[in-house]
Design an enzyme around this catalytic site. Structure first.
Site, PDB file in Angstrom:
ATOM      1  N   ASP A   1      36.297  13.347  35.877  1.00 22.99           N
ATOM      2  CA  ASP A   1      37.276  14.211  35.207  1.00 22.99           C
ATOM      3  C   ASP A   1      38.671  13.774  35.627  1.00 22.99           C
ATOM      4  O   ASP A   1      38.912  13.482  36.807  1.00 22.99           O
ATOM      5  CB  ASP A   1      37.049  15.684  35.572  1.00 22.99           C
ATOM      6  CG  ASP A   1      37.751  16.614  34.604  1.00 22.99           C
ATOM      7  OD1 ASP A   1      37.046  17.388  33.918  1.00 22.99           O
ATOM      8  OD2 ASP A   1      38.999  16.558  34.486  1.00 22.99           O
TER       9      ASP A   1
ATOM     10  N   TYR B   1      22.802  59.356  22.632  1.00 20.98           N
ATOM     11  CA  TYR B   1      21.608  59.526  21.805  1.00 20.98           C
ATOM     12  C   TYR B   1      21.097  60.976  21.837  1.00 20.98           C
ATOM     13  O   TYR B   1      21.606  61.816  22.574  1.00 20.98           O
ATOM     14  CB  TYR B   1      20.540  58.513  22.226  1.00 20.98           C
ATOM     15  CG  TYR B   1      21.010  57.075  22.039  1.00 20.98           C
ATOM     16  CD1 TYR B   1      21.656  56.689  20.863  1.00 20.98           C
ATOM     17  CD2 TYR B   1      20.841  56.117  23.033  1.00 20.98           C
ATOM     18  CE1 TYR B   1      22.104  55.385  20.691  1.00 20.98           C
ATOM     19  CE2 TYR B   1      21.291  54.806  22.861  1.00 20.98           C
ATOM     20  CZ  TYR B   1      21.925  54.446  21.689  1.00 20.98           C
ATOM     21  OH  TYR B   1      22.369  53.162  21.516  1.00 20.98           O
TER      22      TYR B   1
ATOM     23  N   ARG C   1      25.878  45.669  38.025  1.00 17.80           N
ATOM     24  CA  ARG C   1      26.064  44.202  38.018  1.00 17.80           C
ATOM     25  C   ARG C   1      25.890  43.644  39.434  1.00 17.80           C
ATOM     26  O   ARG C   1      26.687  42.869  39.927  1.00 17.80           O
ATOM     27  CB  ARG C   1      27.428  43.832  37.420  1.00 17.80           C
ATOM     28  CG  ARG C   1      27.524  42.407  36.928  1.00 17.80           C
ATOM     29  CD  ARG C   1      28.747  42.160  36.042  1.00 17.80           C
ATOM     30  NE  ARG C   1      29.977  42.737  36.531  1.00 17.80           N
ATOM     31  CZ  ARG C   1      30.715  42.233  37.537  1.00 17.80           C
ATOM     32  NH1 ARG C   1      30.359  41.120  38.124  1.00 17.80           N
ATOM     33  NH2 ARG C   1      31.815  42.842  37.931  1.00 17.80           N
TER      34      ARG C   1
HETATM   35  P1  ADP Z   1      34.189  22.281  27.674  1.00 16.81           P
HETATM   36  O1  ADP Z   1      34.423  23.749  27.497  1.00 16.81           O
HETATM   37  O2  ADP Z   1      33.611  21.640  26.453  1.00 16.81           O
HETATM   38  O3  ADP Z   1      33.431  21.952  28.899  1.00 16.81           O
HETATM   39  P2  ADP Z   1      36.835  21.878  28.865  1.00 16.81           P
HETATM   40  O4  ADP Z   1      38.098  21.790  28.095  1.00 16.81           O
HETATM   41  O5  ADP Z   1      36.603  23.106  29.665  1.00 16.81           O
HETATM   42  O6  ADP Z   1      35.649  21.606  27.815  1.00 16.81           O
HETATM   43  O7  ADP Z   1      36.731  20.648  29.851  1.00 16.81           O
HETATM   44  C1  ADP Z   1      37.035  19.367  29.459  1.00 16.81           C
HETATM   45  C2  ADP Z   1      37.379  18.541  30.689  1.00 16.81           C
HETATM   46  O8  ADP Z   1      37.451  17.184  30.311  1.00 16.81           O
HETATM   47  C3  ADP Z   1      38.719  18.884  31.329  1.00 16.81           C
HETATM   48  O9  ADP Z   1      38.504  19.189  32.697  1.00 16.81           O
HETATM   49  C4  ADP Z   1      39.560  17.608  31.200  1.00 16.81           C
HETATM   50  O10 ADP Z   1      40.352  17.379  32.341  1.00 16.81           O
HETATM   51  C5  ADP Z   1      38.491  16.546  31.068  1.00 16.81           C
HETATM   52  N1  ADP Z   1      38.910  15.338  30.328  1.00 16.81           N
HETATM   53  C6  ADP Z   1      39.402  15.259  29.081  1.00 16.81           C
HETATM   54  N2  ADP Z   1      39.649  13.983  28.721  1.00 16.81           N
HETATM   55  C7  ADP Z   1      39.279  13.216  29.789  1.00 16.81           C
HETATM   56  C8  ADP Z   1      39.270  11.820  30.051  1.00 16.81           C
HETATM   57  N3  ADP Z   1      39.656  10.951  29.141  1.00 16.81           N
HETATM   58  N4  ADP Z   1      38.829  11.406  31.257  1.00 16.81           N
HETATM   59  C9  ADP Z   1      38.390  12.283  32.189  1.00 16.81           C
HETATM   60  N5  ADP Z   1      38.386  13.623  31.984  1.00 16.81           N
HETATM   61  C10 ADP Z   1      38.814  14.086  30.814  1.00 16.81           C
END
Ligand code: ADP
Ligand code: SF4
Length: 685
Positions: free
Chosen positions: A421, A180, A302
């Protein structure tokens, strides 16, 4: 909890000229994208940081005159007295919590292309700033300032300072950084003058000295006068009688300002992304300043670790711990340290999505802190939550960024939450992506949320639990949130910028295949039309094991990372890794031995040897579970399920920042009676 005495030094007051900062936590000026047009949004954003314990809270750039007009990028103004009230809203909000308010008065010089005001940009000698990105380019070259222009500039700064004082600011800035106008006077490349403002380092420093003097005269003994200065380029220039010109400038001005705010020169080094720079990356440039002045020094890096902060003080690098990104990611960082809760700090991941908001011209967004910018318009406080409206349980399927954020927020409201999960560990996409070069720090998105969830009586966590429709029906929760993410597809890219048909065949992979452990046979071609970080990071990673060609339809590798300051560093990293970059190309065919590329404009063909093709293009929601549940109609009712909602990538695939915001919004709005997605509109005063 009591504060750890190890961190006591951070809570000492610091005298800054006529005012005293209550502690060493200093939110340095940073863009918020909020401008004077959103005064209440802006005041609440800054107030939250004061409430969270930041002893000083500053504005972003506040233009002193229409010849400093950055539009369409957002900036604030103090052009005349009518602007004062909008700023007073912020100073009053900051003062309510005992913090000081600072204002960064700003003139952009040759960097302000004055697209709205249509005034010729000002500069020391008519030298333009030459951007490499089309979004910042302009066709109007700056005018060389004459003596009358310099006198006028000093007058605008003085008027701005008087208005700043009237608005209630405690610290008023002279800004000589980041390309600037006053910075342009310091650098011989811009400043080719032969009068008393050019030539010797004393002459090049003259304008900054005069700006400090007129500011002090304007504010009297009510406000401190701070100098914010970029030292990277000056430090690279040998001085006549000192190690560098940076040493000479600091020695010349030594005790003239009440505070030195020292920084780097370009956004990618000043606001360095964590992919390429560690905490404290400014230190080698600014470490000498304290030796040449008796006035306090603030700088950034940071900083999120309190031990690291204390070491900056103890080693005599800084007096005040500057924070921009750490204060966005966790406005309550100082309070958490003060209350012995430093393990609860929501640490900035250095992704620079906040910077991308400024480049996009919108209010700040943050990957880690979904409440940033939403304090006033959505009423989201980062630490306060409306209590649960019922004792219903919520099952969240998917523990990626959206599912985990949703779980934390529902749990903090007091709901009974279960997260399941299918993968053995939580984290979703981060499980794979944080293993790529430079992306480890991003794991904080999952780590912080898991840290918040573990040990809470109202939370049950089930990793390794793939949920089918029947599992959900039997789970005995009244509400189901589907956060199952998205899948990368094998779609190609058409000549008219649409996704085209999927490419079938052996050894055609997506990031999901790599995440699942596939080791592609080389030579590998990575084809990117997602344009964010992932394809570049994958190419860099695969290049450790063999030949990689990176192909993109855009003009640069990881083109969108211009928005996050990563782009130049991505190119450097790919170059270092030996990755060949092919821009403005699309993949048209792959026969298992060669990939055929077509120039996006001319269609001219070229071929590359290729055994494996990785396509990083389009993602589609992984919403099979959601659709199957919807199809079960009456069975849901019989199972006691009253709602099913998709969030995050399962709803609309996006960056991690979108997934976190989506999960948070669901949890805030859940049983709140408000309309989905609505917010209060702000308006200028
Ligand atoms: P977001 O960014 O929306 O949080 P991600 O792809 O990072 O989505 O995370 C989605 C998670 O959902 C993954 O860890 C995947 O293992 C889990 N997942 C997807 N389908 C199933 C299911 N049917 N049962 C349990 N976990 C699932
Ligand atoms: Fe940090 Fe990313 Fe948030 Fe910016 S957007 S404050 S870099 S976590």
């Amino acid at each position: 909890m009591a504060r750890n005495p190890r961190f006591d030094a951070l809570f000492e007051p610091v005298r800054i000229g006529p005012v005293t900062a209550p502690n060493r936590f200093y939110q340095v000026p940073h863009a918020s994208g909020m401008t004077n047009a959103l005064p209440r949004v802006r005041a609440a954003f800054r107030e939250t940081k004061a409430e969270g314990g930041w002893g000083v809270v500053c504005t972003g750039a506040v233009s002193i005159h229409p010849s400093s007009d950055d539009s369409p990028l957002p900036f604030a103004t103090l052009w005349d007295d009518r602007d004062i009230r909008a700023h007073a809203l912020m100073t009053e909000a900051v003062h309510r919590h005992g913090a000081l308010a600072g204002v960064e008065l700003w003139h952009g010089g040759a960097c302000s292309l004055n697209r709205t005001s249509r005034i010729a940009p000002l500069s020391p000698s008519g030298m333009p700033w030459l951007s490499t990105h089309v979004g910042f380019m302009g066709n109007l070259r700056p005018r060389a300032m004459d003596r009358a222009d310099i006198t006028a500039l000093l007058g605008w700064q003085a008027d701005g300072a008087r208005r700043a004082r009237a608005a209630g600011f405690d610290i008023v800035y002279v800004y000589a950084g980041m390309g600037y106008l006053p910075y342009e006077f310091l650098l011989p490349e811009y400043n080719r003058r032969s009068d008393e403002y050019g030539g010797s380092i004393e002459n090049r420093t003259r304008l900054v000295r005069e700006l400090i003097e007129v500011t002090r005269e304007a504010v009297g003994d009510r406000c401190a006068v701070a100098l914010r200065i970029s030292l990277e380029e000056l430090r690279a220039k040998p001085g006549r009688n000192a190690p560098s010109e940076a040493h000479e400038v600091v020695a010349l001005l030594a005790d003239l300002p009440d505070l030195w705010d020292v920084k780097m020169d370009s956004s990618p080094t000043d606001c360095a992304p964590s992919r390429f720079a560690a905490e404290g990356s400014h230190e080698p440039i600014i470490d000498f300043v304290k030796k040449l002045t008796r006035k306090p020094v603030v700088g950034v890096g940071r900083f999120t670790s309190p031990d690291f902060m204390v070491s900056q003080i103890k080693r005599g690098v800084l007096d005040l711990i500057g924070g921009a990104r750490p204060s966005i990611a966790d406005p309550f960082l100082p309070k958490k340290i003060d209350e012995g809760r430093e393990h609860e700090i929501r640490e900035c991941i250095g992704c620079n999505i906040c910077i991308s908001s400024w480049h996009d011209g919108v209010p700040v967004r943050c990957t880690q802190n979904p409440t940033a910018g939403e304090e006033w318009r959505r009423g989201w406080h980062p630490e306060r939550f409306a209590p649960a409206a019922s004792s219903d349980g919520v099952l969240i399927v998917g523990g990626g960024p959206s599912g985990l954020e949703c779980a934390v927020t529902l749990a903090r409201r007091g709901y009974r939450v279960t997260v399941a999960d299918g993968a053995p560990e939580f984290g979703g996409r981060l499980r794979f992506e944080t293993r790529l070069p430079g992306l480890k720090t991003w794991g904080r998105v999952a780590d912080w949320r898991l840290g918040q969830l573990r040990g809470r009586a109202n939370v049950s966590l089930y990793p390794g639990s793939e949920m089918g429709v029947d599992d959900v029906l039997m789970s005995e929760h009244a509400h189901v949130v589907v956060a199952t993410g998205a899948r990368w597809s094998r779609m190609l890219y058409s000549t008219i910028e649409f996704p085209a048909e999927e490419l079938a065949g052996a050894r055609v992979y997506t990031p999901d295949d790599l995440a699942a452990g596939v080791e592609p046979e080389g030579p590998v071609v990575v084809f990117d039309f997602d344009n964010y970080y992932l394809a570049g990071a994958i190419a860099e990673d695969l290049a450790r094991r063999g030949r990689v060609d990176y192909v993109t339809t855009a003009g640069n590798a990881s083109a969108w990372t211009f928005m996050t300051n990563e782009l130049p560093l991505v190119h450097r990293a790919l170059g270092k890794a030996g990755v060949a970059i092919h821009t403005l190309q699309r993949v048209t065919a792959f026969d298992g031995a060669e990939v055929v590329l077509g120039d996006v404009f001319t269609g001219a063909e070229k071929r590359l040897a290729c055994r494996s093709l990785v396509i990083v293009g389009v993602r589609t929601p992984r919403d099979d579970l959601y659709r199957s549940l919807e199809a079960r109609g009456a069975e849901l009712e019989a199972a006691g399920i009253r709602s099913i909602t998709r969030i995050g990538d399962a709803d609309a695939p996006g960056a991690i920042v979108h997934a976190v915001h989506s999960g948070h919004r669901f949890a805030r709005e859940f049983e709140s009676g408000g309309a989905t997605g609505s917010y209060t509109r702000d308006f200028p005063i």
